[in-house]
Scaffold this active site. Structure first.
Site, PDB file in Angstrom:
ATOM      1  N   ASP A  65     -26.029 -24.539 129.525  1.00 35.83           N
ATOM      2  CA  ASP A  65     -25.515 -25.209 127.836  1.00 35.83           C
ATOM      3  C   ASP A  65     -26.214 -26.886 128.355  1.00 35.83           C
ATOM      4  O   ASP A  65     -26.546 -27.651 129.617  1.00 35.83           O
ATOM      5  CB  ASP A  65     -23.780 -25.960 128.446  1.00 35.83           C
ATOM      6  CG  ASP A  65     -23.553 -26.659 126.378  1.00 35.83           C
ATOM      7  OD1 ASP A  65     -24.239 -26.602 125.792  1.00 35.83           O
ATOM      8  OD2 ASP A  65     -22.536 -25.750 126.807  1.00 35.83           O
ATOM      9  N   ASN A  73     -14.165 -32.712 121.674  1.00 35.03           N
ATOM     10  CA  ASN A  73     -14.547 -31.000 122.432  1.00 35.03           C
ATOM     11  C   ASN A  73     -13.154 -31.254 122.928  1.00 35.03           C
ATOM     12  O   ASN A  73     -12.978 -29.700 123.512  1.00 35.03           O
ATOM     13  CB  ASN A  73     -15.565 -31.293 123.621  1.00 35.03           C
ATOM     14  CG  ASN A  73     -16.804 -31.634 122.919  1.00 35.03           C
ATOM     15  OD1 ASN A  73     -18.053 -32.239 123.591  1.00 35.03           O
ATOM     16  ND2 ASN A  73     -17.470 -31.219 121.869  1.00 35.03           N
ATOM     17  N   ASN A 134     -23.358 -19.489 117.924  1.00 38.58           N
ATOM     18  CA  ASN A 134     -24.547 -19.857 116.505  1.00 38.58           C
ATOM     19  C   ASN A 134     -25.420 -18.411 116.861  1.00 38.58           C
ATOM     20  O   ASN A 134     -24.938 -18.056 117.681  1.00 38.58           O
ATOM     21  CB  ASN A 134     -25.291 -20.813 116.605  1.00 38.58           C
ATOM     22  CG  ASN A 134     -25.943 -20.640 118.406  1.00 38.58           C
ATOM     23  OD1 ASN A 134     -27.020 -20.064 118.558  1.00 38.58           O
ATOM     24  ND2 ASN A 134     -25.318 -21.969 118.782  1.00 38.58           N
ATOM     25  N   CYS A 191     -17.339 -24.596 114.282  1.00 40.59           N
ATOM     26  CA  CYS A 191     -16.485 -25.275 114.182  1.00 40.59           C
ATOM     27  C   CYS A 191     -16.177 -26.845 114.507  1.00 40.59           C
ATOM     28  O   CYS A 191     -15.332 -27.172 113.367  1.00 40.59           O
ATOM     29  CB  CYS A 191     -15.862 -25.265 116.353  1.00 40.59           C
ATOM     30  SG  CYS A 191     -15.775 -24.328 116.506  1.00 40.59           S
ATOM     31  N   CYS A 366     -21.271 -35.261 101.482  1.00 44.42           N
ATOM     32  CA  CYS A 366     -20.261 -34.634 102.322  1.00 44.42           C
ATOM     33  C   CYS A 366     -20.332 -35.085 103.649  1.00 44.42           C
ATOM     34  O   CYS A 366     -20.742 -35.766 103.682  1.00 44.42           O
ATOM     35  CB  CYS A 366     -20.841 -32.721 102.105  1.00 44.42           C
ATOM     36  SG  CYS A 366     -22.648 -32.180 102.624  1.00 44.42           S
TER      37      CYS A 366
HETATM   38  N1  LIG Z   1     -28.429 -21.289 122.567  1.00 42.87           N
HETATM   39  C1  LIG Z   1     -27.507 -22.261 123.674  1.00 42.87           C
HETATM   40  N2  LIG Z   1     -27.851 -22.059 124.829  1.00 42.87           N
HETATM   41  C2  LIG Z   1     -26.690 -22.899 125.862  1.00 42.87           C
HETATM   42  N3  LIG Z   1     -25.852 -23.176 125.695  1.00 42.87           N
HETATM   43  C3  LIG Z   1     -25.949 -22.780 124.120  1.00 42.87           C
HETATM   44  C4  LIG Z   1     -26.507 -22.459 123.763  1.00 42.87           C
HETATM   45  N4  LIG Z   1     -25.627 -22.436 121.965  1.00 42.87           N
HETATM   46  C5  LIG Z   1     -24.765 -23.121 121.795  1.00 42.87           C
HETATM   47  N5  LIG Z   1     -24.290 -23.529 122.901  1.00 42.87           N
HETATM   48  C6  LIG Z   1     -23.332 -24.293 123.480  1.00 42.87           C
HETATM   49  O1  LIG Z   1     -22.246 -23.083 123.950  1.00 42.87           O
HETATM   50  C7  LIG Z   1     -20.915 -23.888 123.665  1.00 42.87           C
HETATM   51  C8  LIG Z   1     -20.170 -24.089 121.695  1.00 42.87           C
HETATM   52  O2  LIG Z   1     -18.701 -24.464 122.205  1.00 42.87           O
HETATM   53  P1  LIG Z   1     -18.408 -25.310 121.179  1.00 42.87           P
HETATM   54  O3  LIG Z   1     -17.975 -23.838 119.478  1.00 42.87           O
HETATM   55  O4  LIG Z   1     -16.430 -25.242 121.217  1.00 42.87           O
HETATM   56  O5  LIG Z   1     -18.234 -26.324 120.370  1.00 42.87           O
HETATM   57  P2  LIG Z   1     -19.517 -27.300 120.406  1.00 42.87           P
HETATM   58  O6  LIG Z   1     -21.330 -27.004 120.419  1.00 42.87           O
HETATM   59  O7  LIG Z   1     -19.386 -27.707 121.640  1.00 42.87           O
HETATM   60  O8  LIG Z   1     -18.520 -28.459 119.308  1.00 42.87           O
HETATM   61  P3  LIG Z   1     -18.323 -28.708 118.299  1.00 42.87           P
HETATM   62  O9  LIG Z   1     -19.033 -27.004 117.320  1.00 42.87           O
HETATM   63  O10 LIG Z   1     -17.533 -29.670 118.102  1.00 42.87           O
HETATM   64  O11 LIG Z   1     -19.781 -29.769 117.826  1.00 42.87           O
HETATM   65  C9  LIG Z   1     -21.184 -26.036 123.525  1.00 42.87           C
HETATM   66  O12 LIG Z   1     -21.254 -26.733 124.107  1.00 42.87           O
HETATM   67  C10 LIG Z   1     -22.763 -25.674 123.521  1.00 42.87           C
HETATM   68  O13 LIG Z   1     -23.877 -26.069 123.591  1.00 42.87           O
END
Ligand SMILES: Nc1ncnc2c1ncn2[C@@H]1O[C@H](COP(=O)(O)OP(=O)(O)OP(=O)(O)O)[C@@H](O)[C@H]1O
Length: 408
Positions: A65, A73, A134, A191, A366
């Site tokens: 990550d 968070n 994503n 989120c 927005c």
């Molecule tokens: N390609 C990727 N490689 C590594 N980590 C990833 C990747 N895509 C997403 N993440 C991580 O997955 C996690 C998803 O966490 P979560 O959906 O709870 O949302 P968040 O991104 O931490 O918070 P918010 O959406 O509220 O800003 C995040 O920590 C994000 O950095």
């Protein structure tokens, strides 16, 4: 997967409640202890996944990550704590895992899971857990899992709902078999834009951990070719049968069109952001007039007549809004277009000349400037006049104009 020869007395003590379960016993626990799992994303889903895998004794856990812990968070990312805010999530998650179980190995990668590191990482683990948020990461994780022949345990949670499935397990379908084409970027939510009830990723992530343990421990029946859907509001679970592996799938089908970089070293992975259209969200779009927050502030300060249309959902508008704004959520604009035109004064007829009055400028705002851009485009396509997007939205307003304006 090679079984370790025995469990030590310490391990027997630690995993005793597993060992006395008829479904588990010594063999399964030994397989769990000898397994390795790569967890992509240490957020809402990754938190319980990592905690339960560490507790269960998965011998080697990889965490990747690139994000840092944010205060927003903590309502769901329960592996992190207040003292870790601003620290890399991977460090915070590793420390929590080792606090639960110091006998395991935790490897951390403070970077994004991307085309450049994906193959090497996935090859080095038995299974990959998709805990991201994503679409482009989902396709990338899926494709690499297929190429490396590893199962992909995938969770998703948004709002009050979540879902879970296992891809690429023993000839079962992969993500691409079910979703050959990515959804249009404007239909994808996350989120940060739509909110999430903290316990929902907690529930889905816990189930993801369960599926992972079943696969690496070789017991039970993993959720392959089935999708589990959870509705938190009614506390109901639904399980849907998914189609089986598709012979026309672009990555695991009979004639894959996505080159397998493992078997063909001359091939390159595709650009996943481009494939998913993620880079099509051009915030300073040329087709739509826009101003910065500073420019809009000086318009307000000069007292220039205008309309400020806030296109966030009502629940967000009720948290905070700029003075004198009107609220019509972007999601409702198509159905309420007549009302929108009325509200922005573009249906008014000059009583003297019987012609439409010269409309005052309409500024759209927005949270981040993305929905307002789409709303501005919609209004322009309906021949609205003098429509201007405020770039960066209320987040930018907080950063550059008024640090007291609430951030959420
Ligand atoms: N390609 C990727 N490689 C590594 N980590 C990833 C990747 N895509 C997403 N993440 C991580 O997955 C996690 C998803 O966490 P979560 O959906 O709870 O949302 P968040 O991104 O931490 O918070 P918010 O959406 O509220 O800003 C995040 O920590 C994000 O950095």
């Amino acid at each position: 997967m090679e079984d370790p020869p025995f469990l030590s007395n310490d391990q027997i003590l630690r995993y005793g409640r597993h060992l006395i379960l008829p479904a588990i016993g010594m063999d399964v626990q030994r397989r769990i202890c000898n397994s390795s799992v790569l967890v992509v994303g240490a957020g809402g889903l990754g938190s319980p996944v990592l905690q339960y895998l560490a507790g269960a004794g998965v011998g080697r856990i990889g965490i990747i990550d690139a994000d840092e812990v944010d205060i927003s968070n903590l309502h769901r990312q329960v592996i992190h704590s207040e003292s870790e805010v601003s620290n890399p999530k991977v460090d915070s998650a590793r420390d929590s895992c080792l606090a639960i179980n110091s006998s395991i190995i935790v490897e951390t990668f403070n970077e994004r899971f991307s085309r450049s590191n994906a193959i090497e990482l996935v090859q080095n683990y038995d299974l990959v857990a998709d805990c991201t948020d994503n679409v482009s990461s989902r396709y990338l994780i899926n494709d690499i899992a297929v190429m490396c022949g590893k199962p992909d345990v995938s969770g998703g949670a948004i709002g009050t709902e979540g879902q879970l499935t296992v891809y690429n397990y023993k000839g079962g379908p992969c993500y691409r078999c079910l979703h050959p084409k990515p959804p249009p970027p404007e239909t994808v939510s996350n989120c940060s834009d739509n909110g999430v009830l903290g316990v929902v990723p907690g529930i889905i992530g816990s189930l993801q951990a369960m599926e992972i343990l079943k696969i690496v421990g070789q017991f039970g029946e993993p959720l392959s070719a089935k999708l589990l859907i959870f509705d938190g509001l009614s506390c109901s679970f639904r399980s849907m049968r998914l189609r089986s592996r598709s012979p026309t799938c672009d990555v695991c089908g009979d004639k894959p069109t996505i080159p397998n970089v493992l078997t063909d070293p001359t091939a390159d992975l595709i650009d996943y952001n481009e494939f998913c259209g993620s880079c099509h969200v051009e915030l300073d779009a040329k087709d739509c007039p826009s101003v910065s927050c500073e420019e809009y502030k000086s318009i307000v300060d000069q007292g220039d007549e205008h309309v400020l249309l806030d296109v966030r959902e009502l629940v967000q508008y009720e948290i905070c809004s700029l003075p004198n704004s009107i609220n019509i959520p972007f999601a409702q604009m198509k159905e309420r277009i007549g009302e929108v035109f009325k509200e922005i004064g573009q249906t008014d007829i000059d009583p003297l000349f019987g012609k439409p009055v010269q409309p005052v400028p309409v500024y759209l705002i927005c949270r981040r400037g993305i929905d307002s851009l789409s709303a501005a485009r919609l209004l322009l396509s309906k021949d609205a006049k003098n429509v201007i997007n405020i770039r960066g939205g209320l987040l930018q307003w907080h950063r550059t104009i008024d640090s007291e304006f609430p951030l959420y």
